[in-house]
Motif scaffolding. Structure first.
Motif, mmCIF file in Angstrom:
data_model
loop_
_atom_site.group_PDB
_atom_site.id
_atom_site.type_symbol
_atom_site.label_atom_id
_atom_site.label_comp_id
_atom_site.label_asym_id
_atom_site.label_seq_id
_atom_site.Cartn_x
_atom_site.Cartn_y
_atom_site.Cartn_z
ATOM 1 N N GLU A 216 5.158 13.395 -4.396
ATOM 2 C CA GLU A 216 6.028 14.110 -5.324
ATOM 3 C C GLU A 216 6.319 15.480 -4.722
ATOM 4 O O GLU A 216 5.388 16.214 -4.387
ATOM 5 C CB GLU A 216 5.338 14.229 -6.684
ATOM 6 N N SER A 217 7.587 15.813 -4.561
ATOM 7 C CA SER A 217 8.007 17.082 -3.951
ATOM 8 C C SER A 217 7.335 17.314 -2.609
ATOM 9 O O SER A 217 6.896 18.414 -2.288
ATOM 10 C CB SER A 217 7.717 18.253 -4.889
ATOM 11 N N GLY A 218 7.210 16.229 -1.822
ATOM 12 C CA GLY A 218 6.641 16.330 -0.489
ATOM 13 C C GLY A 218 5.128 16.412 -0.433
ATOM 14 O O GLY A 218 4.557 16.564 0.644
ATOM 15 N N THR A 219 4.463 16.290 -1.570
ATOM 16 C CA THR A 219 3.005 16.394 -1.626
ATOM 17 C C THR A 219 2.393 15.053 -2.009
ATOM 18 O O THR A 219 2.847 14.408 -2.960
ATOM 19 C CB THR A 219 2.590 17.464 -2.671
ATOM 20 N N PHE A 220 1.357 14.656 -1.288
ATOM 21 C CA PHE A 220 0.632 13.428 -1.605
ATOM 22 C C PHE A 220 -0.057 13.612 -2.947
ATOM 23 O O PHE A 220 -0.822 14.561 -3.140
ATOM 24 C CB PHE A 220 -0.404 13.126 -0.518
ATOM 25 N N ILE A 221 0.228 12.708 -3.886
ATOM 26 C CA ILE A 221 -0.380 12.824 -5.213
ATOM 27 C C ILE A 221 -1.281 11.641 -5.570
ATOM 28 O O ILE A 221 -2.043 11.720 -6.529
ATOM 29 C CB ILE A 221 0.681 13.000 -6.325
ATOM 30 N N GLY A 222 -1.179 10.545 -4.823
ATOM 31 C CA GLY A 222 -2.004 9.403 -5.172
ATOM 32 C C GLY A 222 -1.704 8.172 -4.362
ATOM 33 O O GLY A 222 -0.938 8.217 -3.388
ATOM 34 N N LEU A 223 -2.316 7.076 -4.774
ATOM 35 C CA LEU A 223 -2.114 5.798 -4.096
ATOM 36 C C LEU A 223 -1.870 4.704 -5.116
ATOM 37 O O LEU A 223 -2.313 4.784 -6.257
ATOM 38 C CB LEU A 223 -3.310 5.456 -3.213
ATOM 39 N N LEU A 224 -1.165 3.696 -4.663
ATOM 40 C CA LEU A 224 -0.865 2.521 -5.481
ATOM 41 C C LEU A 224 -0.914 1.305 -4.567
ATOM 42 O O LEU A 224 -0.082 1.173 -3.673
ATOM 43 C CB LEU A 224 0.510 2.662 -6.136
ATOM 44 N N PHE A 225 -1.931 0.483 -4.744
ATOM 45 C CA PHE A 225 -2.059 -0.772 -4.003
ATOM 46 C C PHE A 225 -1.688 -1.877 -4.982
ATOM 47 O O PHE A 225 -2.272 -1.978 -6.067
ATOM 48 C CB PHE A 225 -3.485 -1.002 -3.530
ATOM 49 N N TYR A 226 -0.737 -2.719 -4.601
ATOM 50 C CA TYR A 226 -0.332 -3.791 -5.509
ATOM 51 C C TYR A 226 0.061 -5.042 -4.755
ATOM 52 O O TYR A 226 0.347 -5.001 -3.551
ATOM 53 C CB TYR A 226 0.778 -3.334 -6.447
ATOM 54 N N TRP A 227 0.036 -6.146 -5.484
ATOM 55 C CA TRP A 227 0.371 -7.471 -4.968
ATOM 56 C C TRP A 227 1.549 -8.012 -5.764
ATOM 57 O O TRP A 227 1.572 -7.914 -6.989
ATOM 58 C CB TRP A 227 -0.809 -8.422 -5.146
ATOM 59 N N GLU A 228 2.494 -8.616 -5.057
ATOM 60 C CA GLU A 228 3.641 -9.235 -5.724
ATOM 61 C C GLU A 228 3.603 -10.744 -5.545
ATOM 62 O O GLU A 228 3.381 -11.238 -4.446
ATOM 63 C CB GLU A 228 4.947 -8.688 -5.156
ATOM 64 N N ALA A 229 3.793 -11.449 -6.642
ATOM 65 C CA ALA A 229 3.911 -12.901 -6.636
ATOM 66 C C ALA A 229 5.056 -13.248 -7.570
ATOM 67 O O ALA A 229 5.503 -12.412 -8.356
ATOM 68 C CB ALA A 229 2.622 -13.548 -7.114
ATOM 69 N N ALA B 233 4.531 8.362 -12.081
ATOM 70 C CA ALA B 233 4.520 7.325 -11.037
ATOM 71 C C ALA B 233 4.616 5.932 -11.653
ATOM 72 O O ALA B 233 5.434 5.112 -11.219
ATOM 73 C CB ALA B 233 3.261 7.454 -10.186
ATOM 74 N N LEU B 234 3.808 5.659 -12.663
ATOM 75 C CA LEU B 234 3.840 4.330 -13.277
ATOM 76 C C LEU B 234 5.108 4.090 -14.087
ATOM 77 O O LEU B 234 5.619 2.969 -14.125
ATOM 78 C CB LEU B 234 2.605 4.110 -14.145
ATOM 79 N N ALA B 235 5.634 5.144 -14.713
ATOM 80 C CA ALA B 235 6.886 5.000 -15.468
ATOM 81 C C ALA B 235 8.034 4.613 -14.537
ATOM 82 O O ALA B 235 8.942 3.880 -14.935
ATOM 83 C CB ALA B 235 7.204 6.286 -16.222
ATOM 84 N N ALA B 236 7.995 5.082 -13.304
ATOM 85 C CA ALA B 236 9.019 4.703 -12.327
ATOM 86 C C ALA B 236 8.746 3.318 -11.743
ATOM 87 O O ALA B 236 9.677 2.555 -11.475
ATOM 88 C CB ALA B 236 9.076 5.744 -11.203
ATOM 89 N N PHE B 237 7.501 2.982 -11.567
ATOM 90 C CA PHE B 237 7.104 1.730 -10.920
ATOM 91 C C PHE B 237 7.313 0.506 -11.817
ATOM 92 O O PHE B 237 7.871 -0.505 -11.389
ATOM 93 C CB PHE B 237 5.627 1.820 -10.510
ATOM 94 N N CYS B 238 6.846 0.578 -13.042
ATOM 95 C CA CYS B 238 6.786 -0.609 -13.906
ATOM 96 C C CYS B 238 8.127 -1.302 -14.153
ATOM 97 O O CYS B 238 8.206 -2.532 -14.018
ATOM 98 C CB CYS B 238 6.096 -0.268 -15.222
ATOM 99 N N CYS C 23 0.871 -1.173 0.000
ATOM 100 C CA CYS C 23 0.000 0.000 0.000
ATOM 101 C C CYS C 23 0.909 1.225 0.000
ATOM 102 O O CYS C 23 1.452 1.605 1.025
ATOM 103 C CB CYS C 23 -0.881 -0.037 1.244
ATOM 104 N N ASP C 24 1.118 1.814 -1.172
ATOM 105 C CA ASP C 24 2.042 2.930 -1.302
ATOM 106 C C ASP C 24 1.303 4.251 -1.462
ATOM 107 O O ASP C 24 0.381 4.357 -2.270
ATOM 108 C CB ASP C 24 2.955 2.746 -2.517
ATOM 109 N N ALA C 25 1.723 5.225 -0.690
ATOM 110 C CA ALA C 25 1.281 6.601 -0.913
ATOM 111 C C ALA C 25 2.245 7.190 -1.931
ATOM 112 O O ALA C 25 3.466 7.092 -1.771
ATOM 113 C CB ALA C 25 1.326 7.391 0.390
ATOM 114 N N LEU C 26 1.727 7.777 -2.981
ATOM 115 C CA LEU C 26 2.570 8.406 -3.999
ATOM 116 C C LEU C 26 2.798 9.854 -3.590
ATOM 117 O O LEU C 26 1.846 10.596 -3.360
ATOM 118 C CB LEU C 26 1.895 8.329 -5.365
#
Length: 167
Positions: A35-48, A72-77, A30-33
């Motif tokens: 950027e520059s100290g400001t909450f911009i979004g959320l990313l909930f993901y599962w790893e297998a 965010a997704l360009a950094a995550f993927c 459960c990641d809070a996104l």
């Protein structure tokens, strides 16, 4: 959790008690996104082994169309490939834009017939489009994702795994 509640339909949300249980699962993130100290979004993901499933991704409404979600997704993927997520079928302007957003980031549409179980009783399973990064899923990778969804992710849903066999 305000963004989670505002950003997703009720059938796409766990009840709070199930969300708390899911957050204890070591495969769930459960990641809070921020950027520059400001909450911009959320990313909930599962790893297998072999797949990362993005269960919920949302950007604060005021920042949509600002590029924040793309960054965010360009950094995550690349760090979590292959990445799988589900979207509503493109039947209106909003769902068509959402599909285009993911395609511009390099996600591929998969042709697997996919029905998503609801998180809550009183709702029916619904068809969704499976998107994956950096390429379409092999049958084996789709099977891994499907098993994870059915046997791990849905463990933390009001519907529960025992009811999934009937859907």
């Amino acid at each position: 959790m305000e963004l989670y509640a505002a950003g997703f339909s009720l059938h796409e949300q766990r009840r709070p008690e199930e969300q708390i249980q899911a957050m204890k699962d070591p495969a769930f993130h459960c990641d809070a996104l921020v950027e520059s100290g400001t909450f911009i979004g959320l990313l909930f993901y599962w790893e297998a082994v072999g797949v990362t499933y993005v269960e919920h991704f949302a950007v604060v409404e005021a920042l949509r169309s600002s590029g924040a979600g793309s960054r965010a997704l360009a950094a995550f993927c690349p760090a979590h490939a292959p990445v799988v997520l589900e979207i509503d079928p493109p039947v209106d302007a909003v769902s068509t834009r959402r599909k285009g957003f993911y395609q511009r980031l390099g996600f591929a549409e998969n042709s697997y017939a996919h029905r998503r179980p609801p998180y809550r009783t009183g709702f029916a399973p619904h068809p969704l489009v499976v998107m994956s990064w950096p390429e379409a899923l092999s049958p084996e990778a789709y099977s891994t994702f499907s098993r994870m969804l059915s046997h791990r992710v849905m463990r933390y849903a009001q519907v529960g795994i025992s009811q999934l066999a009937a859907t």
